[in-house]
Design a protein around this motif. Structure first.
Motif, PDB file in Angstrom:
ATOM      1  N   ALA A  38       0.827  -1.211   0.000  1.00 26.90           N
ATOM      2  CA  ALA A  38       0.000   0.000   0.000  1.00 26.90           C
ATOM      3  C   ALA A  38       0.860   1.258   0.000  1.00 26.90           C
ATOM      4  CB  ALA A  38      -0.930  -0.008   1.210  1.00 26.90           C
ATOM      5  N   ALA A  39       1.952   1.261   0.781  1.00 28.62           N
ATOM      6  CA  ALA A  39       2.844   2.426   0.802  1.00 28.62           C
ATOM      7  C   ALA A  39       3.566   2.584  -0.531  1.00 28.62           C
ATOM      8  CB  ALA A  39       3.851   2.292   1.942  1.00 28.62           C
ATOM      9  N   PHE A  40       3.886   1.477  -1.172  1.00 32.25           N
ATOM     10  CA  PHE A  40       4.532   1.534  -2.484  1.00 32.25           C
ATOM     11  C   PHE A  40       3.601   2.143  -3.527  1.00 32.25           C
ATOM     12  CE2 PHE A  40       5.820  -0.394  -6.543  1.00 32.25           C
ATOM     13  CZ  PHE A  40       7.152  -0.009  -6.573  1.00 32.25           C
ATOM     14  N   LYS A  41       2.318   1.775  -3.458  1.00 36.12           N
ATOM     15  CA  LYS A  41       1.355   2.268  -4.438  1.00 36.12           C
ATOM     16  C   LYS A  41       0.893   3.688  -4.136  1.00 36.12           C
ATOM     17  CE  LYS A  41      -1.976  -0.622  -4.363  1.00 36.12           C
ATOM     18  NZ  LYS A  41      -3.071  -1.579  -4.541  1.00 36.12           N
ATOM     19  N   GLU A  42       0.581   3.971  -2.881  1.00 36.54           N
ATOM     20  CA  GLU A  42      -0.062   5.227  -2.524  1.00 36.54           C
ATOM     21  C   GLU A  42       0.912   6.313  -2.076  1.00 36.54           C
ATOM     22  OE1 GLU A  42      -3.235   5.592  -3.067  1.00 36.54           O
ATOM     23  OE2 GLU A  42      -3.541   3.476  -3.577  1.00 36.54           O
ATOM     24  N   HIS A  43       2.171   5.967  -1.843  1.00 38.03           N
ATOM     25  CA  HIS A  43       3.211   6.911  -1.433  1.00 38.03           C
ATOM     26  C   HIS A  43       2.996   7.483  -0.033  1.00 38.03           C
ATOM     27  CE1 HIS A  43       4.888   6.916  -5.499  1.00 38.03           C
ATOM     28  NE2 HIS A  43       3.641   6.846  -5.872  1.00 38.03           N
ATOM     29  N   TYR A  44       2.244   6.787   0.790  1.00 40.08           N
ATOM     30  CA  TYR A  44       2.134   7.119   2.211  1.00 40.08           C
ATOM     31  C   TYR A  44       1.713   5.861   2.956  1.00 40.08           C
ATOM     32  CZ  TYR A  44      -2.918   7.415   1.462  1.00 40.08           C
ATOM     33  OH  TYR A  44      -4.214   7.134   1.141  1.00 40.08           O
ATOM     34  N   TYR A  45       1.961   5.867   4.245  1.00 32.46           N
ATOM     35  CA  TYR A  45       1.652   4.706   5.065  1.00 32.46           C
ATOM     36  C   TYR A  45       0.232   4.789   5.612  1.00 32.46           C
ATOM     37  CZ  TYR A  45       6.482   3.248   4.993  1.00 32.46           C
ATOM     38  OH  TYR A  45       7.702   2.810   4.587  1.00 32.46           O
ATOM     39  N   TRP A  67      12.923   9.485  -1.967  1.00 30.33           N
ATOM     40  CA  TRP A  67      12.011  10.379  -2.674  1.00 30.33           C
ATOM     41  C   TRP A  67      12.497  11.795  -2.477  1.00 30.33           C
ATOM     42  CZ3 TRP A  67       6.495   8.339  -1.215  1.00 30.33           C
ATOM     43  CH2 TRP A  67       6.290   7.116  -1.847  1.00 30.33           C
ATOM     44  N   GLY A  68      12.148  12.667  -3.396  1.00 25.45           N
ATOM     45  CA  GLY A  68      12.578  14.054  -3.281  1.00 25.45           C
ATOM     46  C   GLY A  68      11.908  14.764  -2.116  1.00 25.45           C
ATOM     47  N   VAL A  69      10.661  14.430  -1.853  1.00 21.87           N
ATOM     48  CA  VAL A  69       9.911  15.063  -0.765  1.00 21.87           C
ATOM     49  C   VAL A  69       9.532  13.976   0.221  1.00 21.87           C
ATOM     50  CG1 VAL A  69       7.831  16.378  -0.180  1.00 21.87           C
ATOM     51  CG2 VAL A  69       9.010  16.794  -2.342  1.00 21.87           C
ATOM     52  N   ARG A  70       9.796  14.220   1.490  1.00 17.00           N
ATOM     53  CA  ARG A  70       9.461  13.248   2.520  1.00 17.00           C
ATOM     54  C   ARG A  70       7.942  13.176   2.647  1.00 17.00           C
ATOM     55  NH1 ARG A  70      11.804   9.214   5.129  1.00 17.00           N
ATOM     56  NH2 ARG A  70      11.085   8.964   7.244  1.00 17.00           N
ATOM     57  N   VAL A  71       7.396  11.963   2.610  1.00 16.49           N
ATOM     58  CA  VAL A  71       5.963  11.765   2.677  1.00 16.49           C
ATOM     59  C   VAL A  71       5.631  11.162   4.045  1.00 16.49           C
ATOM     60  CG1 VAL A  71       3.999  10.554   1.682  1.00 16.49           C
ATOM     61  CG2 VAL A  71       5.814  11.416   0.218  1.00 16.49           C
ATOM     62  N   HIS A  72       4.624  11.717   4.692  1.00 13.92           N
ATOM     63  CA  HIS A  72       4.198  11.237   6.003  1.00 13.92           C
ATOM     64  C   HIS A  72       2.782  10.719   5.918  1.00 13.92           C
ATOM     65  CE1 HIS A  72       7.727  12.889   7.970  1.00 13.92           C
ATOM     66  NE2 HIS A  72       7.557  13.968   7.251  1.00 13.92           N
ATOM     67  N   LEU A  73       2.368  10.062   6.991  1.00 14.82           N
ATOM     68  CA  LEU A  73       1.009   9.519   7.077  1.00 14.82           C
ATOM     69  C   LEU A  73       0.010  10.655   6.963  1.00 14.82           C
ATOM     70  CD1 LEU A  73      -0.765   7.016   7.731  1.00 14.82           C
ATOM     71  CD2 LEU A  73      -0.626   7.710  10.103  1.00 14.82           C
ATOM     72  N   LYS A  74      -1.025  10.448   6.142  1.00 14.81           N
ATOM     73  CA  LYS A  74      -2.078  11.446   6.016  1.00 14.81           C
ATOM     74  C   LYS A  74      -2.897  11.465   7.300  1.00 14.81           C
ATOM     75  CE  LYS A  74      -2.807  11.542   1.077  1.00 14.81           C
ATOM     76  NZ  LYS A  74      -3.769  11.318   0.001  1.00 14.81           N
ATOM     77  N   ARG A  75      -3.149  12.611   7.817  1.00 18.70           N
ATOM     78  CA  ARG A  75      -3.936  12.774   9.025  1.00 18.70           C
ATOM     79  C   ARG A  75      -5.340  13.244   8.666  1.00 18.70           C
ATOM     80  NH1 ARG A  75      -1.079  10.195  12.830  1.00 18.70           N
ATOM     81  NH2 ARG A  75       1.064  10.835  12.733  1.00 18.70           N
ATOM     82  N   GLY A  76      -6.308  12.784   9.416  1.00 15.83           N
ATOM     83  CA  GLY A  76      -7.677  13.264   9.238  1.00 15.83           C
ATOM     84  C   GLY A  76      -8.300  12.857   7.919  1.00 15.83           C
ATOM     85  N   ARG A  77      -8.215  11.559   7.589  1.00 16.66           N
ATOM     86  CA  ARG A  77      -8.787  11.095   6.327  1.00 16.66           C
ATOM     87  C   ARG A  77     -10.218  11.294   6.304  1.00 16.66           C
ATOM     88  NH1 ARG A  77      -6.584   5.322   6.258  1.00 16.66           N
ATOM     89  NH2 ARG A  77      -5.117   5.792   7.825  1.00 16.66           N
TER      90      ARG A  77
END
Length: 115
Positions: free
Chosen positions: A75-82, A105-115
């Motif tokens: 999922a992280a590989f596909k969606e670019h976030y955990y 990655w060029g930009v650090r990606v973090h877990l999306k909050r408040g889905r």
């Protein structure tokens, strides 16, 4: 003609694995962990057979954890976030981050909050 059907079948299976693989792995991991805990609880106090049952339950539990982590990795590989902070912490720290699909990655990606 028959070889073309094999190629078509392989493409369909790969596409289904890409679309439904992460959720399937995560659900299968949770189910495996749950079954292993039930097996472990039922094997306690049964002598030598219970010890073997406990060892099988521990092996099943570890297999379930691996399946769950594989689903989160995909999922992280596909969606670019955990999708899980627990999976993120495990995958970014094991092997010094070599298992992290979001590294380099060029930009650090973090877990999306408040889905």
């Amino acid at each position: 003609m028959a070889s073309g059907l094999w190629v078509l079948g392989a493409v369909v299976v790969a596409g289904l694995a890409w679309v439904f693989g992460s959720i399937g792995l995560r659900i299968t991991g949770w189910l495996t962990m749950t079954v292993s805990l039930v097996l472990f609880a039922s094997a306690l106090g049964n002598g030598v057979a219970g010890l073997l049952g406990c060892l099988v339950a521990v092996a099943l539990f570890l297999g379930g954890v691996v399946l769950w982590l594989a689903g989160h990795w995909l999922a992280a590989f596909k969606e670019h976030y955990y999708l899980s902070t627990v999976a993120q912490r495990i995958l970014t720290r094991v092997g010094r981050g070599r298992l992290d699909p979001t590294r380099h990655w060029g930009v650090r990606v973090h877990l999306k909050r408040g889905r």
